[in-house]
Scaffold this motif. Sequence first.
Motif: not given
Length: 144
Positions: A55-69
């Motif tokens: 699930e590369p797109l999911l993990f990309a969004y999870l990682g960037k979301g974690a960085e932002l929040i």
Amino acid sequence: MKQFFSPSNTIWYHQGIALVRVFVGFFMAYHGWEIFNEKQMSDYAKWLTDLHFAEPLLFAYLGKGAELISGILIMVGLFTRLAVLPMIATMLVIAFGMGKGKVYYEDQHPFMFVLIGAIFFFIGPGKWSLDQILFGKEDIHSTK
């Protein structure tokens, strides 16, 4: 001069902790802001696909979301000890899962975020933070 080298003597302690925390939070949020760039996120998903992430797109969004929040929370010093955990986890994945784990050279930058996150986990956000206003006691470390 003896006082300068004394570990019990602090220099600009509360202000220094706040300054470092705000910069670290800002840098992390800045990296996480890429979550709003569809092209960049697509490129990250392709990179994660090449690295055989599920699930590369999911993990990309999870990682960037974690960085932002995490970055925003760390910057203002709110729920700091909890906020550093996703930052640490994300940076460990970047250093060891996406990188080669060469934290002494190639993957040094993400690993530095891990170490700084560990510092804030152990010492907390400091006196100049929302955590202190909401959850703190009057006397924090009795330092100047």
